[in-house]
Design a protein around this motif. Structure first.
Motif, PDB file in Angstrom:
ATOM      1  N   ALA A  54      14.953  -4.295  -9.205  1.00  0.00           N
ATOM      2  CA  ALA A  54      16.211  -4.707  -8.004  1.00  0.00           C
ATOM      3  C   ALA A  54      14.869  -3.608  -6.923  1.00  0.00           C
ATOM      4  O   ALA A  54      15.018  -2.603  -7.919  1.00  0.00           O
ATOM      5  CB  ALA A  54      16.078  -4.649  -7.203  1.00  0.00           C
ATOM      6  N   ALA A  55      14.305  -3.268  -6.018  1.00  0.00           N
ATOM      7  CA  ALA A  55      13.943  -2.408  -5.486  1.00  0.00           C
ATOM      8  C   ALA A  55      14.119  -2.865  -3.828  1.00  0.00           C
ATOM      9  O   ALA A  55      14.319  -3.110  -3.463  1.00  0.00           O
ATOM     10  CB  ALA A  55      12.439  -2.328  -5.675  1.00  0.00           C
ATOM     11  N   VAL A  56      14.459  -1.027  -3.267  1.00  0.00           N
ATOM     12  CA  VAL A  56      14.457  -1.503  -2.105  1.00  0.00           C
ATOM     13  C   VAL A  56      12.908  -0.075  -1.488  1.00  0.00           C
ATOM     14  O   VAL A  56      12.911   0.897  -1.289  1.00  0.00           O
ATOM     15  CB  VAL A  56      15.582  -0.930  -1.657  1.00  0.00           C
ATOM     16  N   VAL A  57      11.767  -0.761  -0.554  1.00  0.00           N
ATOM     17  CA  VAL A  57      11.166   0.217   0.057  1.00  0.00           C
ATOM     18  C   VAL A  57      11.277   0.791   1.341  1.00  0.00           C
ATOM     19  O   VAL A  57      12.032  -0.274   2.162  1.00  0.00           O
ATOM     20  CB  VAL A  57      10.091  -0.856  -0.185  1.00  0.00           C
ATOM     21  N   THR A  58      11.334   1.746   1.565  1.00  0.00           N
ATOM     22  CA  THR A  58      11.262   2.420   2.958  1.00  0.00           C
ATOM     23  C   THR A  58      10.243   2.736   3.645  1.00  0.00           C
ATOM     24  O   THR A  58       9.572   3.395   2.842  1.00  0.00           O
ATOM     25  CB  THR A  58      11.872   3.406   2.976  1.00  0.00           C
ATOM     26  N   TYR A  59       9.617   2.061   4.195  1.00  0.00           N
ATOM     27  CA  TYR A  59       8.203   2.298   4.769  1.00  0.00           C
ATOM     28  C   TYR A  59       8.181   3.904   6.040  1.00  0.00           C
ATOM     29  O   TYR A  59       9.560   3.584   6.319  1.00  0.00           O
ATOM     30  CB  TYR A  59       8.709   1.140   5.849  1.00  0.00           C
ATOM     31  N   ARG A  60       7.205   3.859   5.894  1.00  0.00           N
ATOM     32  CA  ARG A  60       6.772   5.228   6.882  1.00  0.00           C
ATOM     33  C   ARG A  60       7.648   4.919   8.139  1.00  0.00           C
ATOM     34  O   ARG A  60       8.320   5.902   8.969  1.00  0.00           O
ATOM     35  CB  ARG A  60       5.248   5.409   7.695  1.00  0.00           C
ATOM     36  N   ASP A  61       7.555   3.725   8.714  1.00  0.00           N
ATOM     37  CA  ASP A  61       8.074   3.180  10.355  1.00  0.00           C
ATOM     38  C   ASP A  61      10.110   3.319  10.158  1.00  0.00           C
ATOM     39  O   ASP A  61      10.352   3.216  11.207  1.00  0.00           O
ATOM     40  CB  ASP A  61       7.411   2.464  10.666  1.00  0.00           C
ATOM     41  N   GLY A  62      10.433   3.921   8.711  1.00  0.00           N
ATOM     42  CA  GLY A  62      11.514   3.104   9.340  1.00  0.00           C
ATOM     43  C   GLY A  62      12.235   2.339   8.824  1.00  0.00           C
ATOM     44  O   GLY A  62      13.499   2.352   8.389  1.00  0.00           O
ATOM     45  N   SER A  63      11.869   1.036   8.307  1.00  0.00           N
ATOM     46  CA  SER A  63      12.149  -0.135   8.132  1.00  0.00           C
ATOM     47  C   SER A  63      12.361  -0.273   6.600  1.00  0.00           C
ATOM     48  O   SER A  63      12.000   0.300   5.698  1.00  0.00           O
ATOM     49  CB  SER A  63      12.160  -1.368   8.415  1.00  0.00           C
ATOM     50  N   ASP A 100       1.507  -0.991  -0.195  1.00  0.00           N
ATOM     51  CA  ASP A 100      -0.147   0.184   0.069  1.00  0.00           C
ATOM     52  C   ASP A 100       1.091   1.525  -0.012  1.00  0.00           C
ATOM     53  O   ASP A 100       1.389   1.363   0.613  1.00  0.00           O
ATOM     54  CB  ASP A 100      -0.728   0.019   1.755  1.00  0.00           C
ATOM     55  N   PHE A 101       0.504   2.485  -1.003  1.00  0.00           N
ATOM     56  CA  PHE A 101       1.392   3.838  -0.873  1.00  0.00           C
ATOM     57  C   PHE A 101       1.271   3.846   0.606  1.00  0.00           C
ATOM     58  O   PHE A 101       2.024   4.798   0.492  1.00  0.00           O
ATOM     59  CB  PHE A 101       0.834   4.842  -2.016  1.00  0.00           C
ATOM     60  N   ALA A 102       0.345   4.127   1.275  1.00  0.00           N
ATOM     61  CA  ALA A 102       0.348   4.693   2.482  1.00  0.00           C
ATOM     62  C   ALA A 102       1.193   4.063   3.444  1.00  0.00           C
ATOM     63  O   ALA A 102       1.277   5.044   4.799  1.00  0.00           O
ATOM     64  CB  ALA A 102      -1.220   5.070   3.386  1.00  0.00           C
ATOM     65  N   ALA A 103       1.390   2.813   3.699  1.00  0.00           N
ATOM     66  CA  ALA A 103       2.492   2.758   4.317  1.00  0.00           C
ATOM     67  C   ALA A 103       3.771   2.954   4.085  1.00  0.00           C
ATOM     68  O   ALA A 103       4.542   2.485   4.532  1.00  0.00           O
ATOM     69  CB  ALA A 103       2.702   0.547   4.005  1.00  0.00           C
ATOM     70  N   ILE A 104       4.042   3.259   2.631  1.00  0.00           N
ATOM     71  CA  ILE A 104       5.338   3.519   1.992  1.00  0.00           C
ATOM     72  C   ILE A 104       5.634   5.055   2.125  1.00  0.00           C
ATOM     73  O   ILE A 104       5.488   5.656   1.796  1.00  0.00           O
ATOM     74  CB  ILE A 104       5.357   3.182   0.440  1.00  0.00           C
ATOM     75  N   ARG A 105       7.211   4.918   2.539  1.00  0.00           N
ATOM     76  CA  ARG A 105       8.074   6.274   1.973  1.00  0.00           C
ATOM     77  C   ARG A 105       8.470   6.413   1.060  1.00  0.00           C
ATOM     78  O   ARG A 105       8.443   7.941   0.364  1.00  0.00           O
ATOM     79  CB  ARG A 105       8.875   6.640   3.506  1.00  0.00           C
ATOM     80  N   SER A 106       9.674   5.875   0.524  1.00  0.00           N
ATOM     81  CA  SER A 106      10.072   5.725  -0.514  1.00  0.00           C
ATOM     82  C   SER A 106      10.749   4.560  -1.104  1.00  0.00           C
ATOM     83  O   SER A 106      10.411   3.232  -0.117  1.00  0.00           O
ATOM     84  CB  SER A 106      11.420   6.489  -0.783  1.00  0.00           C
ATOM     85  N   VAL A 107      10.905   4.445  -2.888  1.00  0.00           N
ATOM     86  CA  VAL A 107      11.395   3.290  -3.391  1.00  0.00           C
ATOM     87  C   VAL A 107      12.327   3.947  -4.371  1.00  0.00           C
ATOM     88  O   VAL A 107      12.139   4.634  -4.162  1.00  0.00           O
ATOM     89  CB  VAL A 107      10.035   2.117  -4.555  1.00  0.00           C
ATOM     90  N   GLU A 108      13.374   2.924  -4.116  1.00  0.00           N
ATOM     91  CA  GLU A 108      14.682   2.785  -5.044  1.00  0.00           C
ATOM     92  C   GLU A 108      15.129   1.639  -5.603  1.00  0.00           C
ATOM     93  O   GLU A 108      15.035   0.773  -5.209  1.00  0.00           O
ATOM     94  CB  GLU A 108      15.831   3.149  -4.110  1.00  0.00           C
ATOM     95  N   PHE A 109      14.493   2.339  -6.990  1.00  0.00           N
ATOM     96  CA  PHE A 109      15.191   1.245  -8.119  1.00  0.00           C
ATOM     97  C   PHE A 109      16.078   0.901  -8.671  1.00  0.00           C
ATOM     98  O   PHE A 109      17.044   1.818  -8.825  1.00  0.00           O
ATOM     99  CB  PHE A 109      13.985   1.564  -9.038  1.00  0.00           C
ATOM    100  N   GLN A 110      16.567  -0.237  -8.913  1.00  0.00           N
ATOM    101  CA  GLN A 110      17.815  -0.788 -10.043  1.00  0.00           C
ATOM    102  C   GLN A 110      17.430  -1.099 -10.625  1.00  0.00           C
ATOM    103  O   GLN A 110      17.345  -2.350 -10.600  1.00  0.00           O
ATOM    104  CB  GLN A 110      18.678  -1.366  -8.834  1.00  0.00           C
TER     105      GLN A 110
END
Length: 147
Positions: free
Chosen positions: A96-105, A79-89
């Motif tokens: 590949a992608a690294v998802v950074t959640y709003r809680d920092g994980s 869900d977009f609401a749970a995501i702060r950012s997504v970095e794509f490679q």
């Protein structure tokens, strides 16, 4: 006999050239004439593979406000609401992608390179394939759904 053969070869080459020229418009059109209406309203800052940044309103993945990913063998919708950012490679053929959640994980995932992101910018409608995205940062979620 030689002249007839040359004429046949020239005719075949001309026909092949015309067919190849006609193939230039095959595939996805470069025009974006419609943006799917998202189920919720999000604004995101998007940076593409050429380091061009966009502020995108009504940001979605084909009208849905989630990122479809693969985690191991599982297909997951984040869900977009749970995501702060997504970095794509992009490392062809995988994304590949690294998802950074709003809680920092964070979580490493895979995304289908052909998934399309849509939205509106101040200068027009936007469609961008996931393979062409470097980063998405969610900056705002509106309280009301799109009209």
């Amino acid at each position: 006999m030689g002249r007839t053969r040359r004429m046949a070869i020239v005719s075949v080459l001309a026909l092949v050239s015309l067919v190849c020229l006609g193939m230039g418009s095959m595939g996805q059109s470069v025009k974006v004439t419609k943006v799917p209406e998202p189920d919720r309203l999000f604004t995101a800052e998007v940076v593409d593979a050429e380091d061009t940044s966009y502020t995108v309103r009504e940001f979605s993945v084909e009208g849905l406000t989630l990122v479809p990913v693969t985690l191991g063998k599982a297909e997951v919708s984040i869900d977009f609401a749970a995501i702060r950012s997504v970095e794509f490679q992009y490392d062809e053929p995988t994304l590949a992608a690294v998802v950074t959640y709003r809680d920092g994980s964070t979580r490493k995932v895979r995304v289908e390179p052909g998934v399309n992101f849509y939205g509106r910018t101040k200068w027009g409608m936007l469609r961008l394939a996931a393979r062409d995205v470097r980063r998405v940062t969610f900056v705002q979620q509106e309280a009301t759904p799109a009209p």
